[in-house]
Design a protein around this motif. Structure first.
Motif, short mmCIF file in Angstrom:
data_model
loop_
_atom_site.label_atom_id
_atom_site.label_comp_id
_atom_site.label_asym_id
_atom_site.label_seq_id
_atom_site.Cartn_x
_atom_site.Cartn_y
_atom_site.Cartn_z
N ASP A 77 40.79 45.20 22.33
CA ASP A 77 41.84 44.48 21.63
C ASP A 77 42.26 45.27 20.39
O ASP A 77 41.43 45.91 19.74
CB ASP A 77 41.32 43.11 21.17
CG ASP A 77 41.07 42.15 22.32
OD1 ASP A 77 41.32 42.53 23.48
OD2 ASP A 77 40.63 41.02 22.05
N ALA A 78 43.55 45.21 20.09
CA ALA A 78 44.03 45.87 18.88
C ALA A 78 43.51 45.15 17.64
O ALA A 78 43.41 43.92 17.61
CB ALA A 78 45.55 45.89 18.87
N LEU A 121 52.00 45.71 30.76
CA LEU A 121 51.92 44.77 31.87
C LEU A 121 50.60 44.01 31.85
O LEU A 121 49.59 44.51 31.34
CB LEU A 121 52.04 45.50 33.21
CG LEU A 121 53.25 46.38 33.48
CD1 LEU A 121 53.07 47.12 34.80
CD2 LEU A 121 54.53 45.55 33.52
N ARG A 122 50.61 42.84 32.45
CA ARG A 122 49.39 42.12 32.78
C ARG A 122 49.49 41.61 34.21
O ARG A 122 50.58 41.60 34.80
CB ARG A 122 49.17 40.95 31.80
CG ARG A 122 48.76 41.40 30.42
CD ARG A 122 48.54 40.24 29.45
NE ARG A 122 48.31 40.78 28.11
CZ ARG A 122 48.55 40.12 26.99
NH1 ARG A 122 49.04 38.89 27.04
NH2 ARG A 122 48.32 40.68 25.82
N ILE A 123 48.36 41.20 34.76
CA ILE A 123 48.34 40.70 36.13
C ILE A 123 48.53 39.19 36.11
O ILE A 123 47.89 38.47 35.33
CB ILE A 123 47.03 41.09 36.83
CG1 ILE A 123 46.97 42.62 36.99
CG2 ILE A 123 46.91 40.41 38.19
CD1 ILE A 123 45.74 43.14 37.65
N THR A 128 42.24 35.92 30.24
CA THR A 128 41.93 36.99 29.29
C THR A 128 40.66 37.72 29.71
O THR A 128 40.58 38.95 29.63
CB THR A 128 41.77 36.42 27.87
OG1 THR A 128 42.98 35.77 27.48
CG2 THR A 128 41.46 37.53 26.87
N SER A 129 39.69 36.97 30.19
CA SER A 129 38.43 37.56 30.64
C SER A 129 38.62 38.45 31.86
O SER A 129 38.07 39.55 31.93
CB SER A 129 37.42 36.46 30.96
OG SER A 129 36.23 36.99 31.50
N LEU A 134 39.25 44.46 33.94
CA LEU A 134 39.91 45.67 34.47
C LEU A 134 39.46 46.91 33.70
O LEU A 134 39.15 47.94 34.29
CB LEU A 134 41.43 45.52 34.38
CG LEU A 134 42.07 44.50 35.31
CD1 LEU A 134 43.53 44.28 34.92
CD2 LEU A 134 41.98 44.96 36.76
N ALA A 135 39.45 46.79 32.38
CA ALA A 135 38.99 47.92 31.56
C ALA A 135 37.51 48.17 31.81
O ALA A 135 37.05 49.32 31.79
CB ALA A 135 39.24 47.65 30.08
N GLY A 136 36.76 47.09 32.07
CA GLY A 136 35.35 47.24 32.39
C GLY A 136 35.13 47.99 33.69
O GLY A 136 34.20 48.80 33.80
N LYS A 137 36.00 47.76 34.68
CA LYS A 137 35.92 48.50 35.94
C LYS A 137 36.18 49.99 35.70
O LYS A 137 35.48 50.85 36.23
CB LYS A 137 36.95 47.95 36.93
CG LYS A 137 36.68 46.55 37.42
CD LYS A 137 35.54 46.53 38.43
CE LYS A 137 35.36 45.14 39.02
NZ LYS A 137 34.23 45.09 39.98
#
Length: 318
Positions: A77-78, A121-123, A128-129, A134-137
């Motif tokens: 997160d920013a 973009l978001r899916i 939020t979790s 995605l970043a965790g993958k």
């Protein structure tokens, strides 16, 4: 992958291969994107809007294969420091200290400094979790299965990467396939995923953008305001939509090279789906006064939904 290499041709220093793909500008191998960055100042993308797992696409003009030329994830997160925001991105790039490890974490200011335009973009329907996962993958692959930058590595393999493959694969692992219906991994693993594929997917929606597409006559947003929680929630629910105004240019790029594409039936089907989704989105925006005003506030007063619908309907895909 040899059949793709065999069919490749060189044009203006770029290897062009039939099929959805994400290629590097061979004449500028020190860059992780193709196209040419022409701004002498940062673009207006607001880093403060980024949350972990958000997808960011960068665009520079002059690409031989698509509108968007790079794809990455927000890694965190920013956070605000003084009057500015800071965060990082995780990406696959050919500009790394170790050529055998293309997946890296780097300063998110590159989004503003290296690209003429950027789109966030978001899916759809992701919490939020889930978005953060995605970043965790991507982080999992960075630690456990990092590899060289290799556009011929295939979608099924995890020993080689390229920018949009990392984004595509992370989403695929969570049950989202940006290629849409008809994709079968065992048959279609040789396809290469474009940043445009991610942008055009019906599974993604635009959160923010600095698009200034000359074809559509749009201007970039200059607002420094961070999106309100209410606006983010409306975008997530679909009550508010930002038009994917680069869709037509991405479709035209695909159709321009369709005859050299051994997967042309698949690409045509995908292009038809994308075009229909785009027209349907514009029709929804036309009927939703709040969405219409919001698009005008982002893209400027030249945003004309009627003209965009007319142009989209003029494209015929046989």
């Amino acid at each position: 992958m040899k059949k793709y290499l065999k069919k490749g041709i060189f044009a203006a220093g770029v290897l062009i291969i039939g099929g959805p793909l994400c290629l590097q500008n061979i004449a500028h191998a020190s860059d992780e994107f193709s196209g040419t960055h022409t701004l002498d100042h940062p673009n207006t993308f607001n880093l403060g809007n980024l949350k972990r797992g958000d997808i960011i696409l960068g665009h520079n003009p002059g690409s031989n294969y698509g509108t968007y030329t790079h794809a990455m994830f927000a890694y965190q997160d920013a956070t605000k420091s003084g009057s500015s925001y800071y965060t990082t991105v995780i990406e696959s790039t050919n500009v790394t200290p170790d050529p055998k490890k293309s997946i890296v974490i780097t300063d998110a200011n590159k989004i503003r400094d290296f690209y003429n335009e950027a789109t966030q973009l978001r899916i759809k329907n992701f919490s939020t979790s889930q978005q953060a996962t995605l970043a965790g993958k991507a982080e999992y692959y960075r630690i456990n299965s990092n590899g060289d930058y290799n556009i011929f590595s295939g979608l099924a393999r995890t020993d080689g990467w390229y920018c949009s493959k990392l984004v595509w694969r992370a989403a695929y692992d969570m049950g989202v396939n940006f290629f849409g219906t008809g994709f079968v991994m065992s048959r279609d693993w040789t396809l290469l995923a474009l940043p445009d594929t991610i942008y055009n997917s019906s599974d993604t929606y635009v959160v923010s953008t600095t698009v200034g597409n000359g074809v559509d006559g749009l201007i970039p947003t200059t607002s420094n305001d961070v999106l309100s929680k209410v606006t983010e929630e409306k975008l997530l629910r679909g009550d508010l939509e930002l038009a994917k105004t680069n869709t037509l240019s991405t479709i035209k790029n695909e159709l321009a090279r369709i005859e050299e594409n051994e997967n042309k039936d698949f690409v045509k089907k995908q292009a038809k789906e994308t075009l229909n989704n785009y027209i349907n989105q514009l029709e929804r925006i036309k009927k939703n006064h709040e969405s219409l005003k919001y698009n005008q506030s982002v893209y400027g007063p030249s945003f004309n939904v009627e003209s965009l619908i007319k142009e989209a309907k003029s494209i015929k895909i046989n």
